[in-house]
Design a protein around this motif. Structure first.
Motif, PDB file in Angstrom:
ATOM      1  N   SER A 104      -0.538  16.545   9.270  1.00  0.00           N
ATOM      2  CA  SER A 104      -0.276  15.129   9.520  1.00  0.00           C
ATOM      3  C   SER A 104      -1.580  14.352   9.503  1.00  0.00           C
ATOM      4  CB  SER A 104       0.409  14.927  10.881  1.00  0.00           C
ATOM      5  OG  SER A 104       1.733  15.397  10.834  1.00  0.00           O
ATOM      6  N   ALA A 105      -1.507  13.124   9.027  1.00  0.00           N
ATOM      7  CA  ALA A 105      -2.670  12.247   9.103  1.00  0.00           C
ATOM      8  C   ALA A 105      -2.967  11.963  10.567  1.00  0.00           C
ATOM      9  CB  ALA A 105      -2.379  10.940   8.353  1.00  0.00           C
ATOM     10  N   LYS A 106      -4.252  11.739  10.861  1.00  0.00           N
ATOM     11  CA  LYS A 106      -4.629  11.464  12.243  1.00  0.00           C
ATOM     12  C   LYS A 106      -3.873  10.263  12.786  1.00  0.00           C
ATOM     13  CE  LYS A 106      -9.268  13.450  11.884  1.00  0.00           C
ATOM     14  NZ  LYS A 106     -10.730  13.182  11.993  1.00  0.00           N
ATOM     15  N   THR A 107      -3.675   9.266  11.932  1.00  0.00           N
ATOM     16  CA  THR A 107      -2.920   8.082  12.312  1.00  0.00           C
ATOM     17  C   THR A 107      -1.703   7.962  11.414  1.00  0.00           C
ATOM     18  OG1 THR A 107      -4.971   6.965  12.962  1.00  0.00           O
ATOM     19  CG2 THR A 107      -3.029   5.590  12.636  1.00  0.00           C
ATOM     20  N   ALA A 108      -0.527   7.855  11.996  1.00  0.00           N
ATOM     21  CA  ALA A 108       0.686   7.714  11.203  1.00  0.00           C
ATOM     22  C   ALA A 108       0.657   6.392  10.449  1.00  0.00           C
ATOM     23  CB  ALA A 108       1.911   7.774  12.118  1.00  0.00           C
ATOM     24  N   ASP A 109       1.362   6.353   9.326  1.00  0.00           N
ATOM     25  CA  ASP A 109       1.426   5.119   8.540  1.00  0.00           C
ATOM     26  C   ASP A 109       1.967   3.984   9.402  1.00  0.00           C
ATOM     27  OD1 ASP A 109       1.380   4.062   5.554  1.00  0.00           O
ATOM     28  OD2 ASP A 109       3.205   3.293   6.479  1.00  0.00           O
ATOM     29  N   ALA A 110       1.448   2.777   9.173  1.00  0.00           N
ATOM     30  CA  ALA A 110       1.830   1.618   9.988  1.00  0.00           C
ATOM     31  C   ALA A 110       3.315   1.315   9.908  1.00  0.00           C
ATOM     32  CB  ALA A 110       1.018   0.397   9.549  1.00  0.00           C
ATOM     33  N   SER A 111       3.970   1.735   8.819  1.00  0.00           N
ATOM     34  CA  SER A 111       5.396   1.452   8.655  1.00  0.00           C
ATOM     35  C   SER A 111       6.293   2.470   9.351  1.00  0.00           C
ATOM     36  CB  SER A 111       5.752   1.414   7.165  1.00  0.00           C
ATOM     37  OG  SER A 111       5.613   2.711   6.587  1.00  0.00           O
ATOM     38  N   MET A 112       5.705   3.544   9.884  1.00  0.00           N
ATOM     39  CA  MET A 112       6.503   4.615  10.491  1.00  0.00           C
ATOM     40  C   MET A 112       6.935   4.225  11.899  1.00  0.00           C
ATOM     41  SD  MET A 112       5.523   8.660  10.938  1.00  0.00           S
ATOM     42  CE  MET A 112       5.364   8.874   9.166  1.00  0.00           C
ATOM     43  N   LYS A 113       8.223   3.964  12.060  1.00  0.00           N
ATOM     44  CA  LYS A 113       8.765   3.586  13.372  1.00  0.00           C
ATOM     45  C   LYS A 113       8.943   4.803  14.275  1.00  0.00           C
ATOM     46  CE  LYS A 113      11.318  -0.469  11.692  1.00  0.00           C
ATOM     47  NZ  LYS A 113      12.656  -1.111  11.568  1.00  0.00           N
ATOM     48  N   TYR A 114       9.340   5.913  13.684  1.00  0.00           N
ATOM     49  CA  TYR A 114       9.625   7.113  14.473  1.00  0.00           C
ATOM     50  C   TYR A 114       8.854   8.284  13.874  1.00  0.00           C
ATOM     51  CZ  TYR A 114      13.553   4.023  15.485  1.00  0.00           C
ATOM     52  OH  TYR A 114      14.332   2.938  15.801  1.00  0.00           O
ATOM     53  N   ASP A 115       7.904   8.798  14.621  1.00  0.00           N
ATOM     54  CA  ASP A 115       7.103   9.929  14.176  1.00  0.00           C
ATOM     55  C   ASP A 115       7.818  11.213  14.582  1.00  0.00           C
ATOM     56  OD1 ASP A 115       5.257  11.887  13.627  1.00  0.00           O
ATOM     57  OD2 ASP A 115       3.560  10.807  14.475  1.00  0.00           O
ATOM     58  N   LEU A 116       8.253  11.967  13.590  1.00  0.00           N
ATOM     59  CA  LEU A 116       9.009  13.189  13.858  1.00  0.00           C
ATOM     60  C   LEU A 116       8.244  14.136  14.769  1.00  0.00           C
ATOM     61  CD1 LEU A 116      11.766  14.348  12.914  1.00  0.00           C
ATOM     62  CD2 LEU A 116      10.496  15.696  11.252  1.00  0.00           C
ATOM     63  N   ALA A 117       6.940  14.145  14.631  1.00  0.00           N
ATOM     64  CA  ALA A 117       6.125  15.048  15.456  1.00  0.00           C
ATOM     65  C   ALA A 117       6.224  14.718  16.935  1.00  0.00           C
ATOM     66  CB  ALA A 117       4.669  14.977  14.999  1.00  0.00           C
ATOM     67  N   LYS A 118       6.622  13.490  17.238  1.00  0.00           N
ATOM     68  CA  LYS A 118       6.685  13.060  18.640  1.00  0.00           C
ATOM     69  C   LYS A 118       8.091  13.133  19.230  1.00  0.00           C
ATOM     70  CE  LYS A 118       2.694   9.984  18.220  1.00  0.00           C
ATOM     71  NZ  LYS A 118       2.179   8.593  18.349  1.00  0.00           N
ATOM     72  N   ILE A 119       9.092  13.351  18.391  1.00  0.00           N
ATOM     73  CA  ILE A 119      10.455  13.388  18.917  1.00  0.00           C
ATOM     74  C   ILE A 119      11.042  14.803  18.875  1.00  0.00           C
ATOM     75  CG2 ILE A 119      10.890  10.986  18.307  1.00  0.00           C
ATOM     76  CD1 ILE A 119      12.533  11.919  15.964  1.00  0.00           C
ATOM     77  N   VAL A 120      10.191  15.775  18.519  1.00  0.00           N
ATOM     78  CA  VAL A 120      10.616  17.178  18.517  1.00  0.00           C
ATOM     79  C   VAL A 120       9.810  17.922  19.570  1.00  0.00           C
ATOM     80  CG1 VAL A 120      10.780  19.307  17.187  1.00  0.00           C
ATOM     81  CG2 VAL A 120      11.202  17.107  16.067  1.00  0.00           C
ATOM     82  N   GLN A 121      10.498  18.581  20.478  1.00  0.00           N
ATOM     83  CA  GLN A 121       9.833  19.389  21.504  1.00  0.00           C
ATOM     84  C   GLN A 121       9.805  20.841  21.039  1.00  0.00           C
ATOM     85  OE1 GLN A 121      11.538  18.822  25.388  1.00  0.00           O
ATOM     86  NE2 GLN A 121      11.450  16.579  25.256  1.00  0.00           N
ATOM     87  N   ALA A 122       8.592  21.392  20.993  1.00  0.00           N
ATOM     88  CA  ALA A 122       8.442  22.755  20.494  1.00  0.00           C
ATOM     89  C   ALA A 122       7.317  23.459  21.239  1.00  0.00           C
ATOM     90  CB  ALA A 122       8.133  22.720  18.997  1.00  0.00           C
ATOM     91  N   PRO A 123       7.401  24.788  21.369  1.00  0.00           N
ATOM     92  CA  PRO A 123       6.294  25.536  21.991  1.00  0.00           C
ATOM     93  C   PRO A 123       5.070  25.484  21.083  1.00  0.00           C
ATOM     94  CG  PRO A 123       7.885  27.039  21.008  1.00  0.00           C
ATOM     95  CD  PRO A 123       8.499  25.680  20.918  1.00  0.00           C
ATOM     96  N   LYS A 124       3.901  25.478  21.684  1.00  0.00           N
ATOM     97  CA  LYS A 124       2.670  25.457  20.890  1.00  0.00           C
ATOM     98  C   LYS A 124       2.297  26.851  20.388  1.00  0.00           C
ATOM     99  CE  LYS A 124       0.660  21.329  22.995  1.00  0.00           C
ATOM    100  NZ  LYS A 124      -0.520  20.747  23.699  1.00  0.00           N
ATOM    101  N   GLN A 125       2.756  27.866  21.114  1.00  0.00           N
ATOM    102  CA  GLN A 125       2.455  29.243  20.696  1.00  0.00           C
ATOM    103  C   GLN A 125       3.576  30.165  21.136  1.00  0.00           C
ATOM    104  OE1 GLN A 125      -0.860  31.954  22.334  1.00  0.00           O
ATOM    105  NE2 GLN A 125      -1.797  31.084  20.480  1.00  0.00           N
ATOM    106  N   VAL A 126       3.870  31.152  20.300  1.00  0.00           N
ATOM    107  CA  VAL A 126       4.900  32.144  20.597  1.00  0.00           C
ATOM    108  C   VAL A 126       4.272  33.527  20.485  1.00  0.00           C
ATOM    109  CG1 VAL A 126       7.100  33.136  19.879  1.00  0.00           C
ATOM    110  CG2 VAL A 126       6.735  30.659  19.703  1.00  0.00           C
ATOM    111  N   THR A 127       4.525  34.367  21.481  1.00  0.00           N
ATOM    112  CA  THR A 127       4.007  35.736  21.465  1.00  0.00           C
ATOM    113  C   THR A 127       5.119  36.698  21.044  1.00  0.00           C
ATOM    114  OG1 THR A 127       2.411  35.265  23.227  1.00  0.00           O
ATOM    115  CG2 THR A 127       2.966  37.566  22.829  1.00  0.00           C
TER     116      THR A 127
END
Length: 386
Positions: free
Chosen positions: A115-138
């Motif tokens: 992902s770009a450091k800054t989302a495009d100005a036209s992006m109302k909903y950033d998928l990366a922010k509306i999905v809850q996921a573990p950062k690491q799985v063992t």
């Protein structure tokens, strides 16, 4: 509504992310490479996947035959999707997990892995922010784990698609890194699985829109380019894209630099820098003009014709944008980038001129000294004759 081009691009996108070479002698690396190629079979120094990834089709999957997530949910609806990770090794494996919104890279290809450091100005909903996921799985040895991803569709009603991807990459341990470094020669190839994730509320069509923003001189791989920032500000893919670019001096029709690319794809709500290569030419300061013709969504019934196929038939597109802009290259910027461009051959003309002038002056000096000596000898001879 824009469609994704091909499911093959959306799952098991095996991405070679980094390649690090540590050697005590460059010649040794060449020798190892040659031996590896001619020996055949397994690539001794290449990292192999230590785990497997399988997306599990969700109840709201539009097409369950697809190997990526394409979900249709109601406004505000929650859903949990699962990806199965499998470890067939006799050792524990830790897997880093990341969710990113889709971007468009400078090759005009949709990228689901970063992902770009800054989302495009036209992006109302950033998928990366509306999905809850573990950062690491063992993953324990010889185990299978279902990893949950909790999603919630935004409450507001919209047409279009939210596009992104889930990346899985093995976490490198300090012990492994130290072991590789201690050998004196180590080639570390890091790979990752990427599963595309698309979310939409309906199948209503969305009309794409392209805009041209900044234009400036830049470099890619130490080579000069004119970089034009293009943006798709709508929640839809633009598929089968063709881009033609021409750069001229402002007020002049002579084309100085050009680019013509096809079979491209642009992500929803994304911007990217489209490069026009100078192909070894040096940047010169001045005011320039760029014209881009962007065609998208190839269709037999398209309104816009551009080029011909292998059978001589006109290629037609549903959308076309003609974008133009003036831009300026300063003397300081041109000089700085030209010095860094590895394809520009240094101009030693002024050195040759100085050397030539120096040699000419030296010859003239020698001639003058000879003449002066002759004059002196003549005077001396005349004096003795008296």
């Amino acid at each position: 509504m824009g469609k994704v081009r091909d499911s093959a691009n959306l799952f098991f996108l095996v991405e070679k992310e980094t390649k690090t070479l540590k050697i005590k002698a460059a010649l040794l690396a060449v020798l190892v490479t040659i031996l590896t190629v001619f020996a055949g079979g397994t690539q001794v120094f290449a990292s192999e996947f230590s785990f497997g990834v399988t997306p599990i089709a969700a109840a709201n999957q539009i097409d369950k035959s697809k190997s990526y997530f394409d979900l249709q949910l109601k406004p505000g609806q929650k859903e949990t999707v699962y990806v199965q990770l499998k470890n067939d090794l006799a050792r524990e494996v830790k897997v880093n997990v990341a969710v990113n919104h889709a971007t468009t890279n400078s090759n005009v290809i949709v990228d689901y892995s970063t992902s770009a450091k800054t989302a495009d100005a036209s992006m109302k909903y950033d998928l990366a922010k509306i999905v809850q996921a573990p950062k690491q799985v063992t993953l324990k040895p010889h185990s299978v784990v279902k990893v949950p991803f909790q999603l919630q569709m935004p409450a507001a009603t919209f047409n279009g698609v939210l596009a992104g991807g889930i990346t899985f990459k093995e976490a490198k341990t300090t012990k492994t890194s130290q072991s590789s470094s201690s050998q004196g020669l180590a080639i570390n190839n890091e790979y990752s699985y990427v599963v595309a994730l698309l979310m939409r509320q309906n199948s209503n069509p969305v009309t794409p829109n392209m805009s041209l923003h900044t234009v400036k001189p830049d470099q890619i791989n130490a080579r000069n380019v004119i970089s034009a920032n293009l943006q798709n500000n709508q929640m839809t893919y633009i598929n089968q894209v063709a881009i033609q670019a021409q750069v001229t001096k402002k007020g002049d029709s002579k084309v100085l630099y050009s680019a013509n690319k096809a079979a491209l794809q642009i992500a929803p709500n994304s911007n990217f820098n489209f490069p026009v290569a100078l192909n070894g030419q040096a940047l010169e300061p001045g005011t320039y003009h760029i014209k881009l013709i962007v065609d998208g969504n190839k269709s037999a019934n398209g309104k816009y014709a551009r080029g011909k196929d292998s059978k001589g038939q006109s290629l037609r597109y549903q959308n076309e944008w003609i974008l133009e802009k003036d831009f300026t290259i300063s003397a300081a910027t041109a000089q700085d980038l030209n010095k860094k461009d590895v394809t520009i051959k240094a101009d030693y003309t002024w050195i040759y001129i100085l050397v030539g002038i120096g040699l000419l002056l030296l010859v003239l000096l020698i001639i003058w000294l000879i003449w002066r000596k002759k004059q002196k000898d003549a005077k001396e001879a005349a004096r003795k004759a008296e």
